[in-house]
Scaffold this active site. Structure first.
Site, PDB file in Angstrom:
ATOM      1  N   LYS A   1       0.808  -1.227   0.000  1.00 50.26           N
ATOM      2  CA  LYS A   1       0.000   0.000   0.000  1.00 50.26           C
ATOM      3  C   LYS A   1       0.840   1.276   0.000  1.00 50.26           C
ATOM      4  O   LYS A   1       0.303   2.371  -0.179  1.00 50.26           O
ATOM      5  CB  LYS A   1      -0.973   0.000   1.186  1.00 50.26           C
ATOM      6  CG  LYS A   1      -2.087  -1.032   1.033  1.00 50.26           C
ATOM      7  CD  LYS A   1      -3.258  -0.794   1.950  1.00 50.26           C
ATOM      8  CE  LYS A   1      -4.364  -1.807   1.683  1.00 50.26           C
ATOM      9  NZ  LYS A   1      -5.525  -1.638   2.533  1.00 50.26           N
TER      10      LYS A   1
ATOM     11  N   LYS B   1      -5.794 -10.175  -4.583  1.00 50.62           N
ATOM     12  CA  LYS B   1      -6.887 -10.364  -3.638  1.00 50.62           C
ATOM     13  C   LYS B   1      -7.993  -9.350  -3.922  1.00 50.62           C
ATOM     14  O   LYS B   1      -7.714  -8.186  -4.184  1.00 50.62           O
ATOM     15  CB  LYS B   1      -6.358 -10.139  -2.210  1.00 50.62           C
ATOM     16  CG  LYS B   1      -7.387 -10.379  -1.129  1.00 50.62           C
ATOM     17  CD  LYS B   1      -6.846  -9.987   0.231  1.00 50.62           C
ATOM     18  CE  LYS B   1      -6.975  -8.509   0.520  1.00 50.62           C
ATOM     19  NZ  LYS B   1      -8.358  -8.020   0.665  1.00 50.62           N
TER      20      LYS B   1
ATOM     21  N   LYS C   1     -11.480  -3.812  -1.087  1.00 49.28           N
ATOM     22  CA  LYS C   1     -12.327  -2.622  -1.148  1.00 49.28           C
ATOM     23  C   LYS C   1     -11.629  -1.486  -1.854  1.00 49.28           C
ATOM     24  O   LYS C   1     -12.208  -0.791  -2.678  1.00 49.28           O
ATOM     25  CB  LYS C   1     -12.634  -2.131   0.275  1.00 49.28           C
ATOM     26  CG  LYS C   1     -13.724  -2.843   0.978  1.00 49.28           C
ATOM     27  CD  LYS C   1     -13.871  -2.251   2.383  1.00 49.28           C
ATOM     28  CE  LYS C   1     -13.216  -3.122   3.408  1.00 49.28           C
ATOM     29  NZ  LYS C   1     -12.135  -2.543   4.143  1.00 49.28           N
TER      30      LYS C   1
HETATM   31  P1  ATP Z   1      -8.749  -2.688   1.918  1.00 44.44           P
HETATM   32  O1  ATP Z   1      -8.564  -2.647   0.458  1.00 44.44           O
HETATM   33  O2  ATP Z   1      -9.135  -1.390   2.512  1.00 44.44           O
HETATM   34  O3  ATP Z   1      -7.599  -3.333   2.659  1.00 44.44           O
HETATM   35  P2  ATP Z   1     -10.168  -5.184   2.239  1.00 44.44           P
HETATM   36  O4  ATP Z   1     -11.191  -5.609   1.270  1.00 44.44           O
HETATM   37  O5  ATP Z   1      -8.835  -5.846   2.182  1.00 44.44           O
HETATM   38  O6  ATP Z   1     -10.046  -3.601   2.134  1.00 44.44           O
HETATM   39  P3  ATP Z   1     -10.193  -5.201   5.137  1.00 44.44           P
HETATM   40  O7  ATP Z   1     -10.971  -4.155   5.844  1.00 44.44           O
HETATM   41  O8  ATP Z   1      -8.723  -5.013   5.003  1.00 44.44           O
HETATM   42  O9  ATP Z   1     -10.831  -5.396   3.669  1.00 44.44           O
HETATM   43  O10 ATP Z   1     -10.470  -6.603   5.794  1.00 44.44           O
HETATM   44  C1  ATP Z   1     -11.708  -6.896   6.434  1.00 44.44           C
HETATM   45  C2  ATP Z   1     -11.853  -8.386   6.622  1.00 44.44           C
HETATM   46  O11 ATP Z   1     -12.174  -9.017   5.374  1.00 44.44           O
HETATM   47  C3  ATP Z   1     -10.568  -9.085   7.113  1.00 44.44           C
HETATM   48  O12 ATP Z   1     -10.930 -10.125   8.001  1.00 44.44           O
HETATM   49  C4  ATP Z   1      -9.979  -9.647   5.849  1.00 44.44           C
HETATM   50  O13 ATP Z   1      -9.134 -10.757   6.084  1.00 44.44           O
HETATM   51  C5  ATP Z   1     -11.231 -10.046   5.095  1.00 44.44           C
HETATM   52  N1  ATP Z   1     -11.003 -10.018   3.648  1.00 44.44           N
HETATM   53  C6  ATP Z   1     -10.634  -8.942   2.918  1.00 44.44           C
HETATM   54  N2  ATP Z   1     -10.522  -9.268   1.628  1.00 44.44           N
HETATM   55  C7  ATP Z   1     -10.816 -10.584   1.537  1.00 44.44           C
HETATM   56  C8  ATP Z   1     -10.855 -11.508   0.440  1.00 44.44           C
HETATM   57  N3  ATP Z   1     -10.592 -11.112  -0.796  1.00 44.44           N
HETATM   58  N4  ATP Z   1     -11.186 -12.800   0.696  1.00 44.44           N
HETATM   59  C9  ATP Z   1     -11.469 -13.199   1.968  1.00 44.44           C
HETATM   60  N5  ATP Z   1     -11.440 -12.375   3.037  1.00 44.44           N
HETATM   61  C10 ATP Z   1     -11.113 -11.084   2.829  1.00 44.44           C
HETATM   62 MG    MG Z   2      -7.300  -5.228   3.535  1.00 39.38          MG
END
Ligand code: ATP
Ligand code: MG
Length: 325
Positions: free
Chosen positions: A110, A190, A193
């Site tokens: 990031k 992955k 968001k």
């Molecule tokens: P960002 O891009 O802001 O990091 P993110 O989608 O990675 O957003 P987080 O807020 O970092 O989401 O993570 C929230 C929860 O969702 C955590 O428990 C994380 O492990 C889970 N998670 C995030 N992305 C995935 C994915 N692609 N598959 C399964 N679990 C996920």
């Molecule tokens: Mg994340």
């Protein structure tokens, strides 16, 4: 049990199957804390839009509830409503070696932006504080969070060794299937968001119109072959099969048997059907929950009180041990 999601964008199906769904299933057996990490949404200041942040901090708790988390059995709150998080984070900032933070893969990926903020670098200390204040036995998260739970354990052990036994050492709780859903537009990345904010077709948003969800699935990247071969699955096709498996509550074997030899079009259409069904019912509940805007405010106010009652006790004990009285 404790877990949270950063208010960095729209929640997607990876957040649901990797995290929220587990919380909902396990909530009966534990004393639960689920928060919305609004402070973590500030680590990339270029991405902060105050109005959007304000909206998400209402939308995310409503999605928690729509996904089956019951505010009567689980404490739902905003991180910034409980000041103890930021205070203990500072204590952890001061006892965490810079080398530990520099190793974090999330920082490495990031921090590609022009000038990464200090908050982006130290945020594992805030996350350790988020977790350790509630003394959870385990933290249900997706696979990508494993390293963050490890550094949390290291920080807890370091504090305990330096100032006296205080923190419970938590374990991650990572689901066997669906713990790492990949982007529909790129199976090597992955689903996340923040990427979904800048790339349409990357994620399946929990609040996307069902027609958009269907289109994104039908357009998902596959590979140069045309039919599913259970002996030789590319990452893209494997990702679609995993999504089908977890959303339809099937086993891996049932899913492979169902689609072996079938064209990718069939897999995509059946996945689109099951995704519309599961996400459609979440959206139905979301609509009911948000019909009265005061309801979520009430949940969050109540949650903040319940969370602070626990967090303040832990913070007070940490302060005494370290000499801050
Ligand atoms: P960002 O891009 O802001 O990091 P993110 O989608 O990675 O957003 P987080 O807020 O970092 O989401 O993570 C929230 C929860 O969702 C955590 O428990 C994380 O492990 C889970 N998670 C995030 N992305 C995935 C994915 N692609 N598959 C399964 N679990 C996920
Ligand atoms: Mg994340």
């Amino acid at each position: 049990m404790l877990s949270g999601i950063a208010a960095t964008g729209k929640l997607h199906v990876g957040n649901y199957v990797g995290a929220m769904r587990t919380w909902a299933t396990l909530q009966d057996s534990y004393d639960n804390y689920f928060f919305i990490a609004d402070l973590h949404a500030l680590t990339i200041p270029e991405a902060v839009r105050p109005d959007a942040l304000r909206q998400r901090t209402r939308e995310i708790p409503a999605l928690y509830i729509a996904s089956g988390i019951d505010p009567a059995r689980s404490t739902i709150f905003l991180q910034s409503h409980v000041p103890a998080h930021a205070v203990l984070a500072w204590i952890f900032d001061c006892l965490t070696p810079v080398g530990w933070l520099a190793r974090m893969t999330q920082y490495k990926s990031k921090s590609q932006s022009s000038s990464p903020s200090a908050g982006l670098f130290t945020y594992p200390c805030l996350q350790a504080s988020d977790i350790l204040l509630y003394q959870p036995r385990f933290v249900p998260v997706g696979e990508d969070q494993r390293q963050h739970i490890e550094i949390t354990r290291d920080i807890a052990e370091r504090f305990n060794a330096m100032f006296g036994e205080l923190f419970t050492i938590p374990d991650p709780w990572i689901p066997t299937d669906g713990a790492r859903i990949m982007g529909l537009d790129d199976p090597t990345e992955k689903m996340s968001k923040s990427t979904a904010e800048v790339r349409s077709g990357h994620a399946i948003g929990l609040l996307d119109p069902l027609e958009t969800i269907r289109k994104s699935i039908l357009r998902a990247v596959t590979d140069s072959r045309t039919a599913v071969d259970r002996e030789d699955l590319s990452p893209a096709v494997n990702n679609l099969l995993t999504l089908y498996q977890v959303l339809s509550d099937s086993t891996r074997d049932q899913t492979l048997e169902r689609f072996h030899g079938k064209g990718y079009g069939v897999l995509k259409r059946e996945l689109a059907d099951v995704a519309s069904e599961v996400i459609g019912s979440i959206q139905g509940r979301f609509k009911e929950i948000t019909a009265d805007p005061a309801y979520i405010d009430g949940v969050l106010a109540d949650g903040a009180r319940r969370a602070a009652a626990v967090a303040d006790v832990t913070l007070d004990r940490a302060k005494r041990l370290i000499g801050l009285t």
